[in-house]
Design an enzyme around this catalytic site. Structure first.
Site, PDB file in Angstrom:
ATOM      1  N   HIS A  19       0.843  -1.201   0.000  1.00  0.00           N
ATOM      2  CA  HIS A  19       0.000   0.000   0.000  1.00  0.00           C
ATOM      3  C   HIS A  19       0.876   1.247   0.000  1.00  0.00           C
ATOM      4  CE1 HIS A  19       1.006  -0.490   4.180  1.00  0.00           C
ATOM      5  NE2 HIS A  19       0.357  -1.628   4.192  1.00  0.00           N
ATOM      6  N   GLU A  76      -2.599  -4.574  13.079  1.00  0.00           N
ATOM      7  CA  GLU A  76      -3.649  -4.517  12.047  1.00  0.00           C
ATOM      8  C   GLU A  76      -4.859  -5.344  12.458  1.00  0.00           C
ATOM      9  OE1 GLU A  76      -2.523  -5.428   8.033  1.00  0.00           O
ATOM     10  OE2 GLU A  76      -0.737  -4.190   8.116  1.00  0.00           O
ATOM     11  N   ASN A 133       3.954   4.794  15.258  1.00  0.00           N
ATOM     12  CA  ASN A 133       3.289   4.779  16.563  1.00  0.00           C
ATOM     13  C   ASN A 133       4.051   5.703  17.505  1.00  0.00           C
ATOM     14  OD1 ASN A 133       2.507   3.934  19.291  1.00  0.00           O
ATOM     15  ND2 ASN A 133       1.443   2.262  18.267  1.00  0.00           N
ATOM     16  N   ASP A 178       5.138   2.291   4.327  1.00  0.00           N
ATOM     17  CA  ASP A 178       5.674   1.753   3.077  1.00  0.00           C
ATOM     18  C   ASP A 178       6.016   2.823   2.046  1.00  0.00           C
ATOM     19  OD1 ASP A 178       5.794  -0.802   3.932  1.00  0.00           O
ATOM     20  OD2 ASP A 178       4.285  -1.616   2.569  1.00  0.00           O
ATOM     21  N   ALA A 212       0.991  16.368   8.437  1.00  0.00           N
ATOM     22  CA  ALA A 212       1.067  17.747   7.964  1.00  0.00           C
ATOM     23  C   ALA A 212       2.083  18.468   8.838  1.00  0.00           C
ATOM     24  CB  ALA A 212      -0.294  18.409   8.088  1.00  0.00           C
TER      25      ALA A 212
HETATM   26 FE   LIG Z   1       6.686  -2.272   5.012  1.00  0.00          FE
END
Ligand SMILES: [Fe+2]
Length: 546
Positions: A11, A182, A290, A314, A394
């Protein structure tokens, strides 16, 4: 060398361009396609490339695909599970591997003129590690990568000396701290691979009531790795359905997983430090987003410095793969000095967008002062300045700003953004004032990847940015690195006595961050924002929103 880095497999597809060891452009595909996270994280989408981001990176540097010396792809299909095995248990692993193997041909189609023989496969966790260690401001560091999964692993512990990476430990799947997080994200009714930060926020509302059980289920193995036993989530608390609210038990489950993650991170860091004795550790991988765990590592861990790459997920592997290949080719890599590596527009281009939109705009003497005035009057400001940020935060380039002194502004901003009320918003603060107000975390903290405690006496003055547990995820602003943002903060302090403003990302729920001027105008047009500060111009909403 001209090296284009590409992340595409899971992703957050992204591209980064490294020229002679220096990162000159990096961007996520979602900012162009306006599709959050760029694509679905499913194997049959593996072929989809960050086409627009890659094309923009090249154009920004005045290069064509034929000018590239190499393309660094942040996944090595040769390391993928053997055919016939299926790590994802959904029957598609072989297709993911096949698509990754064919990536050079897909890249040639997406970027005509590119030589497919120039594509280098970089192991996923090596790309993550390079995105931290080669981008950080240390010649020598330990590096720790934790994510959901790469080819067949979920972790890397290593050491980087002058750009040379030595891998000291790596955890094989199915054991994965990222996948653990997840799973709990999904069980709590949030979107997997997307909403993990909501679990972290929810954890503050609970107690780690299942910690004893989780210490059995999730444990370090003493060799730099760890194991995660299968967890029967529904036996602990029933899943949150889409239309349901979370209960205290759900917050307790979030708190349990969060605390166990922090403990394990400390264990893994302790092992790594015992091998290297280094002063600094650099982090990447989705788990490194995190900020609560990062802060605990900074506070209680064995390293003097903890540095987290701002695009730690990623997306950042595009940068890491490119830096890795550039270093391997003999280039000396320069530390990244900023996350503002995305698109930017000059004043004339922005003014042309405003004229096209036929909105009434002004060019004040100093946009920073105008914004400070509106914020001091409790207006909400959409702040669009300079190049957009690489990574999910941001950092004063595509931000929504507000006064931190009014508690109602948290709800007001969550309403503007259409998001859950338990989610905190964060403060930006002048770097040289941060230590007066915030403690228990690294300062400076320019990338918003740590939480701090608010010092006594300040919580009442800036209630909108204090989370339920008394912490705040700060961004420190250096006057020389971010002069415009610093001038705005100083102007706000002159008017209010507070060197702090609320900063959250400029977007509305479910949408990627604003990237180009049209996105900014669309966001301003549809959300109750009082002022759009775009380059040197401002657009005012005729009716006050507050
Ligand atoms: Fe990764």
């Amino acid at each position: 060398m001209n090296v284009l880095g590409v992340n595409a497999v899971f992703h957050d597809p992204a591209a980064a361009l490294v020229v002679d060891g220096e990162v000159v452009a990096a961007a996520e595909e979602e900012r162009f396609s306006r599709r959050k996270h760029g694509k679905s994280p499913v194997p049959f989408a593996t072929w989809e490339l960050p086409e627009q981001a890659a094309a923009w990176c090249l154009a920004a540097a005045g290069l064509t695909p034929a000018d590239l010396d190499a393309v660094a792809y942040s996944y090595d299909p040769a390391l993928a599970p053997p055919r016939g095995s299926d790590l994802s248990a959904d029957g598609w692993e072989g297709l993911r591997t096949l698509y990754a193997e064919r990536a050079p041909l897909f890249l040639r189609t997406a970027l005509p003129g590119l030589d497919p023989a120039g594509v280098r496969f970089v192991p996923h966790h090596v790309a993550h590690a390079a995105s931290a260690a080669l981008a950080a401001p240390y010649p020598t560091s330990s590096v720790l990568v934790l994510d959901g999964r790469g080819e067949a692993r979920s972790h890397l512990a290593g050491r980087c000396v002058d750009g040379d990476l030595e891998v000291l430990a790596a955890q094989e799947l199915p054991h994965s701290l990222g996948l653990l997080y997840e799973e709990v994200t999904e069980h709590l009714g949030f979107r997997r691979s997307s909403d993990e930060y909501k679990v972290m926020a929810l954890a503050s509302y609970g107690e780690p009531t299942w910690l004893a059980e989780f210490r059995e289920l999730v444990a370090a193995t003493g060799d730099g790795g760890f194991r995660v036993e299968p967890i029967e989530w529904a036996s602990l608390v029933k899943p949150v359905a889409e239309t349901e609210e979370w209960t205290p038990d759900h917050a307790n489950l979030a708190a349990t997983v969060q605390v166990r993650l922090e403990e394990l991170l400390l264990d893994l860091a302790g092992w790594l430090h015992a091998q290297t004795g280094d002063r600094a550790v650099t982090l990447a991988g989705g788990v490194a987003l995190n900020c609560v765990a990062n802060s605990r590592l900074a506070r209680e861990g064995p390293f003097d410095s903890v540095w987290v790459q701002p695009a730690a997920g990623d997306a950042g592997t595009a940068l890491g793969a490119a830096l890795y290949v550039a270093h391997a080719g003999g280039d000396r890599c320069t530390p990244m000095g900023t996350a503002a590596l995305g698109r930017g527009w000059d004043d004339a281009e922005i003014e042309a967008w405003l004229q096209t939109a036929a909105v009434r705009y002004e060019r004040p003497r100093d946009v920073a002062h105008t914004v400070a005035e509106v914020l001091a009057g409790n207006g909400i400001v959409a702040w669009f300045q300079g190049r957009s940020e690489y990574g999910p935060r941001a950092l004063g380039h595509r931000s929504l700003l507000a006064h931190p002194g009014y508690p109602a502004n948290l709800e007001r901003l969550n309403n503007v953004k259409g998001r859950e009320q338990f989610r905190p918003v964060a403060p930006m603060v002048l770097a040289d004032r941060a230590a007066e107000i915030f403690t228990d975390g690294p300062i400076p903290s320019p990338y918003m990847l740590f939480t701090h405690r608010v010092r006594p006496g300040w919580g009442e003055r800036i209630p909108a940015v204090v989370h339920v547990d008394g912490t705040a995820r700060i961004q420190t602003v250096d006057r020389s690195e971010e002069p415009l943002v610093a001038r705005m903060l100083a102007g706000f302090e002159r008017r209010t006595g507070l060197p702090v403003v609320v900063n959250t990302s400029l977007n509305t729920a479910g949408r990627p961050m604003v990237d180009d001027p049209r996105d900014a105008l669309e966001c301003f047009g549809s959300a109750p924002v009082d002022l759009l500060a775009i380059g040197p111009f401002v657009v005012r909403r005729p009716v006050r929103t507050g």
